[in-house]
Design a protein around this motif. Structure first.
Motif, PDB file in Angstrom:
ATOM      1  N   GLN A 105       0.837  -1.205   0.000  1.00 32.66           N
ATOM      2  CA  GLN A 105       0.000   0.000   0.000  1.00 32.66           C
ATOM      3  C   GLN A 105       0.868   1.249   0.000  1.00 32.66           C
ATOM      4  N   SER A 106       1.939   1.233   0.786  1.00 34.09           N
ATOM      5  CA  SER A 106       2.826   2.405   0.852  1.00 34.09           C
ATOM      6  C   SER A 106       3.515   2.643  -0.488  1.00 34.09           C
ATOM      7  N   HIS A 107       3.682   1.592  -1.293  1.00 33.01           N
ATOM      8  CA  HIS A 107       4.326   1.732  -2.604  1.00 33.01           C
ATOM      9  C   HIS A 107       3.399   2.358  -3.643  1.00 33.01           C
TER      10      HIS A 107
ATOM     11  N   LEU B 158       7.270  17.034   2.712  1.00 29.53           N
ATOM     12  CA  LEU B 158       5.813  16.888   2.666  1.00 29.53           C
ATOM     13  C   LEU B 158       5.396  15.626   1.915  1.00 29.53           C
ATOM     14  N   SER B 159       6.030  15.369   0.765  1.00 30.30           N
ATOM     15  CA  SER B 159       5.636  14.201  -0.025  1.00 30.30           C
ATOM     16  C   SER B 159       6.048  12.888   0.642  1.00 30.30           C
ATOM     17  N   SER B 160       7.093  12.899   1.465  1.00 31.42           N
ATOM     18  CA  SER B 160       7.466  11.670   2.188  1.00 31.42           C
ATOM     19  C   SER B 160       6.342  11.230   3.128  1.00 31.42           C
ATOM     20  N   GLY B 161       5.597  12.210   3.666  1.00 33.02           N
ATOM     21  CA  GLY B 161       4.481  11.902   4.555  1.00 33.02           C
ATOM     22  C   GLY B 161       3.276  11.309   3.838  1.00 33.02           C
ATOM     23  N   LEU B 162       3.217  11.482   2.500  1.00 31.42           N
ATOM     24  CA  LEU B 162       2.101  10.933   1.732  1.00 31.42           C
ATOM     25  C   LEU B 162       2.072   9.410   1.790  1.00 31.42           C
ATOM     26  N   VAL B 163       3.223   8.809   2.064  1.00 26.74           N
ATOM     27  CA  VAL B 163       3.320   7.349   2.138  1.00 26.74           C
ATOM     28  C   VAL B 163       2.386   6.783   3.218  1.00 26.74           C
ATOM     29  N   LEU B 164       2.082   7.589   4.229  1.00 26.70           N
ATOM     30  CA  LEU B 164       1.197   7.144   5.316  1.00 26.70           C
ATOM     31  C   LEU B 164      -0.286   7.176   4.935  1.00 26.70           C
TER      32      LEU B 164
ATOM     33  N   VAL C   3      11.594  11.993  -4.986  1.00 25.41           N
ATOM     34  CA  VAL C   3      12.621  11.626  -4.002  1.00 25.41           C
ATOM     35  C   VAL C   3      11.979  11.468  -2.622  1.00 25.41           C
ATOM     36  N   GLY C   4      11.048  12.383  -2.312  1.00 23.65           N
ATOM     37  CA  GLY C   4      10.351  12.337  -1.027  1.00 23.65           C
ATOM     38  C   GLY C   4       9.565  11.058  -0.827  1.00 23.65           C
ATOM     39  N   ILE C   5       8.941  10.560  -1.891  1.00 26.85           N
ATOM     40  CA  ILE C   5       8.169   9.322  -1.787  1.00 26.85           C
ATOM     41  C   ILE C   5       9.076   8.144  -1.449  1.00 26.85           C
ATOM     42  N   PHE C   6      10.222   8.053  -2.121  1.00 32.06           N
ATOM     43  CA  PHE C   6      11.161   6.956  -1.831  1.00 32.06           C
ATOM     44  C   PHE C   6      11.738   7.090  -0.415  1.00 32.06           C
TER      45      PHE C   6
END
Length: 446
Positions: A149-151, A358-364, A304-307
């Motif tokens: 799901q996080s991917h 900000l985009s790294s937090g989208l993984v949640l 980059v933030g997503i990874f």
């Protein structure tokens, strides 16, 4: 006799190894996420282009930008429909409808009709957000569901970036360019629809079992995974009680989960969609030289933030990840708002770091709301969180061009910073820990 009975006992299909059916479902849902990201992102660049040729107010710019998100706010309703009629039926048709709606854009210059088309597209996306997510988690083996799901956000962001590049570099159609840009959403939608037709999505065994169709669920699993696999024991005794009321989500037992899930998601999407969808308008108003290159850098930073987020998701507690993410994002965008006379290089650097954080937090966004609710109310709970989040996203998308016009980019970014600080305080006070290994550590300390 006992030996025969033992042979008849089927293994839980949720413990089966990854197979072709899992990869087929994952690919179909990943393509849907790419299409959703593309369909949402294409609006901002289209509206920026439209302003060159037609008279369009900030209100209409905001409304059309928010149209898809308004349609997406129906996720709670779509979730309940999906619970009634199944997941795969909806997912086999929604992308065809999305493609047709996208192709209607070149046929009208009416802003009100364009707004209605965007709402319709949002409704189709809501099916992938709810039914698609549910089908994926109900087929994936246990332990793979949250991770996979996080991917999904990787594919969504790739679609979002592709829409920005398409809208930025698609030229040569004069006054109709903005309509052609909006119609481009039909391409990934049609590709996804054809993939799902060529490789049909199987029904959900969990959904069949929840409706009391245990034999049908076992036949489906046996045909696809092999006869030794069967439905989870959890589903073998479906409760005959009446339907759970939606209001239970606001009862004492679930209120904290509903408030945290809805609030964190809404505040995050307010800032993300408001800034990302109208990135060309914001960059132009910030007097950043060469906004095309700056926009590309922002989108690369987002990827980059997503990874980075996927790495942090597997190494940090959910609670710490949420709290720190909102705090850092708020500080960065707030700093940028208070530095209107800084050089373009400084602005781009801060803005890019903000995009990464900000985009790294989208993984949640997909796994955390799922983990907040038990199976009894999971579908309704997640659907409600998505609905609340889309209201926040629509508000951010609607307000950002208006705020930018009335008070400049500094005002727009300052409002985003306040919303992100609000999310930080909400999560600091109420956000529960849901990561299994950190829950165990907390229980041992107690």
């Amino acid at each position: 006799m006992k030996e025969k009975k033992k042979k008849l006992i089927k293994k839980d299909y949720k413990k089966a190894p990854l197979s072709k059916v899992h990869l087929r479902v994952m690919t179909a849902i990943a393509l849907g996420q790419f299409t959703c990201g593309f369909a949402l992102g294409i609006t901002g660049v289209a509206m920026s282009n439209a302003a060159k040729y037609i008279q369009i107010s900030d209100m209409w710019t905001g409304l059309i930008g928010a149209g898809g998100l308004i349609g997406l706010s129906s996720s709670a309703l779509i979730g309940r429909i999906s619970d009634k009629i199944g997941r795969s039926q909806l997912l086999m048709s929604n992308m065809y409808v999305l493609a047709v709606l996208s192709l209607l854009h070149p046929l009208t210059t009416s802003l009100s009709l364009t707004f209605l088309i965007r709402i319709g597209i949002g409704l189709m996306m809501a099916i992938d957000y709810t039914a698609g997510n549910a089908l994926l988690t109900e087929w994936l083996p246990k332990g793979e569901d949250s991770k996979r799901q996080s991917h999904l956000l990787v594919y969504w962001v790739l679609g979002f970036i592709a829409s920005y590049l398409t809208g930025t570099y698609l030229e040569g159609y004069g006054a109709h360019t903005w309509q052609i840009i909006l119609a481009a959403g039909a391409v990934p939608a049609l590709f996804t629809a054809l993939f799902r037709s060529l490789f049909p999505l199987p029904p959900s065994p969990g959904w069949l079992a929840s409706k009391g169709k245990i034999k049908a669920a076992n036949r489906l699993i046996g045909r696809i995974l092999g006869r030794k696999w069967g439905i989870s024991r959890h589903f073998k005794r479906p409760k005959k009680s009446g339907q759970t009321s939606w209001t239970i989500l606001f009862s004492k037992k679930y209120l904290r989960s509903t408030l945290v899930g809805g609030s964190f998601y809404a505040c995050q999407t307010f800032a993300f969609f408001g800034i990302s969808i109208f990135l060309p308008i914001l960059l132009q108003s910030m007097n950043i030289s060469n906004p095309k290159i700056s926009g590309d850098l922002y989108n690369i930073s987002m990827l980059v933030g997503i990874f980075l987020g996927i790495y942090l998701f597997n190494h940090l507690s959910r609670r710490f990840f949420l709290i720190s993410n909102f705090l850092l994002s708020a500080i960065l965008i707030g700093t940028l708002a208070l530095m209107p006379h800084a050089s373009s290089v400084v602005k781009i650097v801060i803005f890019s770091i903000f995009a990464v954080i900000l985009s790294s937090g989208l993984v949640l966004d997909y796994p955390y709301p799922t983990e907040l609710f038990d199976t009894k109310v999971q579908a309704s709970g997640v659907g409600t969180c998505i609905t609340i989040s889309r209201i926040g996203a629509a508000a951010g998308t609607f307000l950002l061009p208006i705020l930018t016009e009335s008070g400049g980019p500094a005002l727009a970014m300052l409002v985003c910073a306040c919303v992100l600080f609000a999310a930080f305080f909400i999560c600091l006070i109420w956000a529960p820990e849901t990561a299994p290994k950190y829950q165990k550590q907390t229980n041992h300390k107690k």
